[in-house]
Design a protein around this motif. Structure first.
Motif, PDB file in Angstrom:
ATOM      1  N   ASP A   1      -0.638  -4.100   5.823  1.00  0.00           N
ATOM      2  CA  ASP A   1      -1.277  -3.584   7.038  1.00  0.00           C
ATOM      3  C   ASP A   1      -2.762  -3.895   6.961  1.00  0.00           C
TER       4      ASP A   1
ATOM      5  N   HIS B   1       1.276   3.923   1.978  1.00  0.00           N
ATOM      6  CA  HIS B   1       1.876   4.612   3.129  1.00  0.00           C
ATOM      7  C   HIS B   1       3.403   4.675   2.994  1.00  0.00           C
TER       8      HIS B   1
ATOM      9  N   HIS C   1      -7.169  -1.212   4.972  1.00  0.00           N
ATOM     10  CA  HIS C   1      -6.348  -0.367   5.854  1.00  0.00           C
ATOM     11  C   HIS C   1      -6.355   1.089   5.381  1.00  0.00           C
TER      12      HIS C   1
ATOM     13  N   ASP D   1       5.822   4.499   5.072  1.00  0.00           N
ATOM     14  CA  ASP D   1       6.662   3.499   5.750  1.00  0.00           C
ATOM     15  C   ASP D   1       6.677   2.162   4.983  1.00  0.00           C
ATOM     16  N   HIS D   2       5.908   2.092   3.901  1.00  0.00           N
ATOM     17  CA  HIS D   2       5.948   0.929   3.002  1.00  0.00           C
ATOM     18  C   HIS D   2       6.510   1.282   1.613  1.00  0.00           C
TER      19      HIS D   2
ATOM     20  N   HIS E   1       0.845  -1.207   0.000  1.00  0.00           N
ATOM     21  CA  HIS E   1       0.000   0.000   0.000  1.00  0.00           C
ATOM     22  C   HIS E   1       0.869   1.241   0.000  1.00  0.00           C
TER      23      HIS E   1
END
Ligand SMILES: [Zn+2]
Length: 467
Positions: free
Chosen positions: A187, A63, A164, A65-66, A61
């Motif tokens: 997530d 975000h 998410h 942090d990904h 996804h």
């Protein structure tokens, strides 16, 4: 087959897992490491693996942090595709260039500060630029949900809705050996979101990589979250203060907006300016409006009735820096929703600077604050707070509504595992603080007799034919 966990191993950010098959390597996610200066500096370290053997990168996804280190990966020489769902690609088109701009902006601030102190500054460089982000976007391959996508020699991948954020997927990999499936949960969303549908079940895979952000706790049901939000906004406005809500631009902001929409349209809040102060949040809100198929039943029902859940009187979406500065120049009470969600960068730091010392204002946390982030430091009651090199005494009220999390809690994670309908041969727990990951691992072992490990960073596991 070998699996190596290069990030989000006994921590929450920097998701990056590498799967080596005899036919080529697949990398799952390539996220930014967040949570304080020390952690952030790790993003500058060279990747601890060769890039030329990588066949595909698969992104769960959007975000940061990904996804946030994808531009670094491309800059370092990765030449293959980045496979993701259609809405994830849409959101990355917004998030990654913005991340590049934030890196450039932070570098400029740092230079300004060093200059002021008369210190050397020519070593300061952004981690990557907006340009670098655009270069990474050219590698994206959008794939619809629930349709297998052929990865050639390394097998195939399907994306299953994870609930998410918009576009978030459970990554279901069919490895070259037909008999083996590896599922990466990405997530997992929470039940009861106002906007998005909950995570979908998948058939039990051979190998599972599972997130554990809330692996050690259940969210207290704080009652009606819309009502809690109402109470905090109303009290702050009555005092003549501002409500600063640090929020991920993508996902959380839209969830909060949908709730404020309910409050405004039911007449409980009126005449309160609500600023979404983030160009990225503005664009993301548009992307959400384009994908109602991802909405929950309730949101779809309202939409059919003609109520757009992300539009209401008083909503002001600010894009330019001048508009952003004007919010703080005005003394009028208002609600400011601004990124980043953990206060590590972006405009929210300016709003905090202007409001932390105002006893009438309120800082409202609506999302998870990773250890070491400015958000977590404020939330823990630290006083004074240092922002952009200066100290501010904390006089504003600090509030938290935890139930807004876009992550499933412990019981929801266990329920999702149970819904696999079997026990994978091996399970690895990632994406959680150490205690959370260990706790979820223990629960899976005792309840399901699962073979579970919590990997350390850069730890490799060899998986034989028999598991
Ligand atoms: Zn996420």
């Amino acid at each position: 087959m070998k699996i190596t966990f290069h990030g989000a191993a006994r921590e929450v950010t920097g998701s990056c897992h590498r799967i080596e098959t005899g036919q080529g390597t697949v990398v799952l996610d390539c996220g930014m490491i967040q949570g304080g200066r020390k952690r952030h500096e790790r993003n500058r370290e060279p990747f601890p693996f060769p890039l030329d053997g990588i066949h595909s990168v698969i992104l769960s996804h959007a975000h940061i942090d990904h996804s946030g280190r994808l531009p670094v990966l491309i800059k370092a020489g990765y030449g293959g595709p980045i496979v993701a769902t259609e809405p994830t690609v849409k959101l990355c088109e917004i998030l990654l260039p913005d991340s590049g701009r934030i890196q450039e902006e932070d570098a400029r601030w740092k230079i300004k500060r060093l200059k002021k102190k008369g210190e050397a500054h020519d070593w300061v460089r952004p981690l990557y630029t907006e340009e670098d982000a655009f270069a990474a976007l050219e590698r994206f391959v959008p794939v619809p949900f629930d349709e297998p996508y052929d990865l050639g020699p390394v097998g195939s991948v399907s994306f299953v809705k994870a609930g998410h954020i918009l576009g978030a997927a459970i990554v279901d990999l069919r490895l070259p050996d037909e008999s083996r499936r590896l599922t990466f949960s990405g997530d997992l969303g929470a039940a009861g979101a106002r906007l998005l549908s909950p995570p979908q079940p998948v058939e039990c895979p051979d190998f599972l990589i599972m997130e554990s952000t809330y692996g050690d706790r259940n969210r207290e049901e704080p009652g009606d979250r819309t009502e809690l939000l109402h109470g905090i906004i109303e009290k702050t406005i009555d005092r003549g203060g501002k409500v600063v809500i640090p929020s991920f631009a993508v996902g959380r902001t839209q969830e909060i907006l949908a709730r404020i929409n309910d409050l405004v349209e039911s007449g409980k809040l009126s005449g309160v300016p609500v600023y979404v102060d983030s160009p990225m949040a503005a664009a993301a809100t548009e992307a959400f409006a384009l994908h109602p198929e991802a909405y929950s039943e309730e949101a779809r029902r309202l939409l059919r009735a003609g109520d757009r859940p992300l539009e209401f009187p008083g909503l002001r979406i600010t894009s330019s820096v001048e508009e952003s500065i004007a919010i703080n120049a005005s003394r009028d009470p208002c609600v400011i929703i601004s990124a980043s969600g953990m206060c590590t960068a972006g405009r929210v730091k300016h709003h905090l600077k202007h409001n932390l010392s105002n006893p009438n204002s309120c800082v409202l946390f609506v999302g998870y604050q990773a250890r070491g982030t400015l958000g977590q430091v404020i939330q823990s009651g630290t006083d004074p707070i240092r922002i952009f090199g200066e100290w501010y005494p904390v006089r504003a009220r600090i509030e938290t509504i935890e139930g807004f999390s876009a992550h499933g809690d412990r019981d929801e994670l266990l329920a999702w595992f149970e819904a696999l309908g079997g026990t994978p041969r091996r399970t690895w727990i990632v994406h959680g603080e150490e205690d959370a990951s260990e706790s979820l691992a223990r629960a899976l072992k005792s309840r399901f007799d699962a073979t579970v490990e919590v990997p350390h960073r850069d730890q490799t596991f060899s998986v034989s034919e028999h598991g």
